[in-house]
Every structure is written in structure tokens, then in C-alpha cells.
Design an enzyme around this catalytic site. Structure first.
Site, mmCIF file in Angstrom:
data_model
loop_
_atom_site.group_PDB
_atom_site.id
_atom_site.type_symbol
_atom_site.label_atom_id
_atom_site.label_comp_id
_atom_site.label_asym_id
_atom_site.label_seq_id
_atom_site.Cartn_x
_atom_site.Cartn_y
_atom_site.Cartn_z
ATOM 1 C CG HIS A 1 -3.940 -2.028 -0.602
ATOM 2 N ND1 HIS A 1 -4.497 -0.608 -0.624
ATOM 3 C CD2 HIS A 1 -3.511 -2.198 0.523
ATOM 4 C CE1 HIS A 1 -4.337 -0.171 0.619
ATOM 5 N NE2 HIS A 1 -3.806 -1.186 1.473
ATOM 6 C CB SER B 1 -0.883 -0.062 1.398
ATOM 7 O OG SER B 1 -0.152 0.009 2.501
ATOM 8 C CE LYS C 1 -6.963 -1.612 2.206
ATOM 9 N NZ LYS C 1 -7.242 -0.344 3.048
#
Ligand code: PMP
Length: 409
Positions: A213, A185, A244
Site C-alpha cells: 500500500h 491496509s 494498487k
């Protein structure tokens, strides 16, 4: 003595950041208008520092599903999964996640942080070894701590270093759990999951990949970096989050280990906390469908990522990695990063400021995240703001962009 004395250094550091302008760690969205726009301190800003990669927080189908469920099932479950907090929708979501990842089982948690705590501390105990990539997220470190296992860090993205460390442990009758992330990230770099899988197979270890992610972003069907590397079959546990690409809140783990469901009775962060609210579950189930039926979301995301990455690299900025939805712009110092962040903010562009010690290699970064929902004119506005501030601050030079930025490192 005061319990808070230990924060003296932190207080001084924080004061120096706030002195430079707005408080980057206290940003308050007064009004959220869409996945890409908000009002902060009375000012319109473009959001280029969220994790809302597919823009699904404002997806009409997800919102409708959450609203209908809210009216039908209430605002919360008020209990843990092993008491009164399991509704049929939790089970359905778990089945749908298992199907999505082509695994046999799934467990959901109230956050991704708790998924890591629950899975790592459930799987490993004081007799076991956990080997983690040095750049792993704080939730992985905390899960390791909670497990009581012996923790060994290996060099970031280095299957060779992992191989060496596993060799040193020898065969023996010990359990070894290797943990890496799919997409990291901070720098936006990806793990060579296929190579890690080969090393873990060689040593009879287990492999857990945190795809927080990368779900919805990588792989032909959006399962993540392991899928993109054709390595899904060799991954024993995939952890992820709903906060996310799935645009909600919550976390999960999927696996095909035949005894996986035992963790429901052994994982304290799963057992001793209230379950996901029904409306959250509903929006996540709909978001999973959206990932399935709208591959164009992923296409838009990659187009936007490529456009911003090439725009910033052509200006001469030094970027953390190749094209991905996370674009980390490296700053020459902590002070330069804070100043640059403030200037971007005043121009109506919000990115994440990431400073040591929270960053790998003590880097000072402006972390941009690109969304499928960004319009081309917004990507251009972000690029232009970087160009203007880069010139104002001397971090890039319009006449010789690429060379000057390298010199600034
Ligand atoms: N794992 C990784 C790799 C993350 O980056 C994050 C959050 N940034 C988490 C887990 C925790 O996810 P959540 O926000 O859902 O707690």
C-alpha cells in the site's frame, strides 16, 4: 454430512448483512467511468474504496502502452516463467523494479498474494523461524503456512515485543525472517521500519517489508515507508503489488541478496503458474515511469488525504490513524457499520466495509481510500455524505461532534 456444513455460521452472518440492504461483498461495477467514478446498480457512485492511490488505471500513457503491447504480443503468455512464459519485457520490468528500489534483483509474480506466498515459502522452511506482525495481511499468513516454518506473531508495531521474542529464540544457528508491512491496509497506520531494522540487525535476522500500500505513496522517490524512514539499506526484501498505486495486476519482490535469483528455481508459487500477461507488464512499466516523472501525483494524493482526514475528524468521527491515503472510520458495532455503509452507498459514495474477523482488534470499519485523482468537490461530497449519515444515525451530533463520536466507541 455435507462439505459445506462448516459454513453454517458464515451463512447466518452473511444473511444478516445482506438483510440490511445491498450486499457489500457482492458489489458489481456495471460501468467504470474513471478512477473515481462508477455506475453500480444503475446508480452513479464516487469511488472512495479502491486501492488506486495514484489513479493510474485510467492514465492515458499506461493504457496506450497496454494497447500497443496487446496488439504486438498477444493476450497471454500461456506458460510459467521457467517454461515458455518469460518474455524480454518481464526481464526489463524486473530490471526497472530493481533500479527503482536501488536493489540488484527483482522477481515478478502474477499477483501480490502470490509474491508473498512465493517469497516467504521460498525463503523459509521447516527449520526456520518467521516472526510476523500480528496485523499482517492474509497473504503473509498463508505464505508462512506454505513454508512449514515455525511462525511467531509479535505485537502490532512493537519493536520491543519483537526484540523480546527474538531474544527468547537465542543466537544459535537458526534463520529468522521478520515480516512487517509498510502501511497497514485496515487502519492506515505505518510501521516504524527503522526501529524494526535495528532489532533485526541486533539479532542477525532478515527483514522483509510488504510495501503493497505504500509504493508510490511514501518516500522521496515513492519506494515506500522504508525509504521514508531512511531504512532501505537495512531491509533485505521488499514485497509489493501492481494492483494498487501501479494500477494493474501482479506482484514483485526486490532484494540485493546475492543469491536472490535462486528463488526462481525453488519457489513453487513462482514456478508453477503462468506469467503476467504482456499488456499487464507494459502498463506496469509505464506506471513506474509515471511515478518517477510526475511527483505531483503524490502531492495531490497527500493534499486530498489531509483534506478528508481533517474533514472527518472535525465532524467527530473516530479515525484509525493519522493522515494517510487510507482513512478508517471506526463504527460502534458491526450492525452500525453495515447500516452506515448502506446509507453512504445510497448517497452515491462507495467505501469498503471491513468487519471482524477480517479486521484487527475486532473493529468494524468504513475504510475510505483517497486517490490523487479525486477532485476537491468529490472529497467534499464524501465528507458531506459522512456528515449526513453520521447525523441521521446519531453517530455524530452536529452540535457537539467530537465528544459524541468518542462516546459511541
Ligand atoms: N499484501 C498486502 C499488505 C495487501 O494488502 C494485499 C492486497 N490487499 C496483498 C499483499 C495482495 O496483493 P494482490 O491484490 O496484488 O494480490
Amino acid at each position: 454430512m455435507d462439505l459445506f456444513d462448516k459454513f453454517a455460521a458464515l451463512t447466518t452472518q452473511y444473511a444478516s448483512i445482506v438483510e440490511a440492504g445491498a450486499d457489500p461483498f457482492g458489489v458489481c461495477m456495471d460501468d467504470i467511468r474513471s478512477a473515481t467514478e462508477a455506475v453500480v446498480g444503475g446508480q452513479d457512485v464516487i469511488l472512495a474504496g479502491t486501492n488506486n492511490y495514484l489513479g493510474l488505471t485510467f492514465d492515458p500513457a499506461c493504457i496506450r502502452a497496454a494497447q500497443e503491447t496487446l496488439s504486438r504480443a498477444g493476450t497471454g503468455t500461456t506458460g510459467s516463467r521457467i517454461a515458455n512464459g518469460t518474455y524480454s519485457a518481464h526481464r526489463l520490468l524486473e530490471q526497472e523494479l530493481a533500479d527503482f528500489f536501488a536493489c540488484t534483483s527483482a522477481m515478478v509474480f502474477p499477483t501480490g498474494y502470490q509474491a508473498n506466498l512465493g517469497i516467504i515459502s521460498g525463503l523459509a522452511g521447516p527449520e526456520d523461524y518467521i516472526l510476523i506482525d500480528a496485523h499482517c495481511h492474509a497473504s503473509i499468513y498463508d505464505g508462512c503456512r506454505l513454508s512449514g516454518a515455525t511462525v511467531i506473531r509479535f505485537r502490532h508495531n512493537s519493536p520491543a515485543d519483537l526484540d523480546q521474542r527474538l531474544s527468547r529464540l537465542g543466537g544459535g544457528d537458526t534463520n529468522k525472517l521478520v515480516i512487517v508491512e509498510g502501511l497497514y491496509s485496515m487502519f492506515g497506520d505505518i510501521a516504524p521500519v527503522d526501529e524494526f531494522a535495528a532489532v533485526k540487525n541486533k539479532h542477525g535476522a532478515y527483514l522483509c517489508v510488504d510495501e503493497a500500500h505504500s509504493v508510490g505513496v511514501y518516500g522521496d522517490t515513492g519506494r515506500g515507508v522504508a525509504e521514508a524512514a531512511n531504512a532501505s539499506a537495512d531491509v533485505d526484501f521488499i514485497v509489493g503489488t501492481f494492483s494498487k498505486s501501479l494500477g494493474s495486476i501482479g506482484g514483485f519482490c526486490v532484494s540485493s541478496h546475492p543469491k536472490f535469483d535462486l528463488l526462481r528455481l525453488a519457489s513453487r508459487p513462482y514456478m508453477f503458474t503462468a506469467s503476467l500477461s504482456p499488456a499487464n507488464v507494459a502498463s506496469v512499466r509505464t506506471a513506474l515511469q509515471q511515478i518517477r516523472i510526475r511527483p505531483e501525483l503524490r502531492r495531490n494524493l497527500w493534499q486530498n488525504a489531509a483534506a478528508l482526514h481533517s474533514g472527518l475528524s472535525d465532524l467527530g468521527f473516530s479515525l484509525g490513524a493519522g493522515v494517510s491515503p487510507i482513512i478508517a472510520v471506526q463504527m460502534p458495532s458491526r450492525e452500525a457499520a453495515v447500516d452506515f455503509w448502506n446509507r453512504l452507498f445510497r448517497k452515491g459514495v462507495y467505501v469498503n466495509l471491513a468487519l471482524p474477523p477480517g479486521t484487527p482488534n475486532s473493529s468494524s470499519l468504513l475504510r475510505c481510500s483517497v486517490l490523487a485523482a479525486h477532485r476537491p468537490d468529490q472529497i467534499e461530497q464524501i465528507r458531506r455524505a459522512f456528515e449526513e449519515v453520521g447525523i441521521e444515525t446519531g453517530i455524530i451530533d452536529k452540535s457537539q461532534p467530537a465528544r459524541l463520536a468518542q462516546a459511541a466507541q
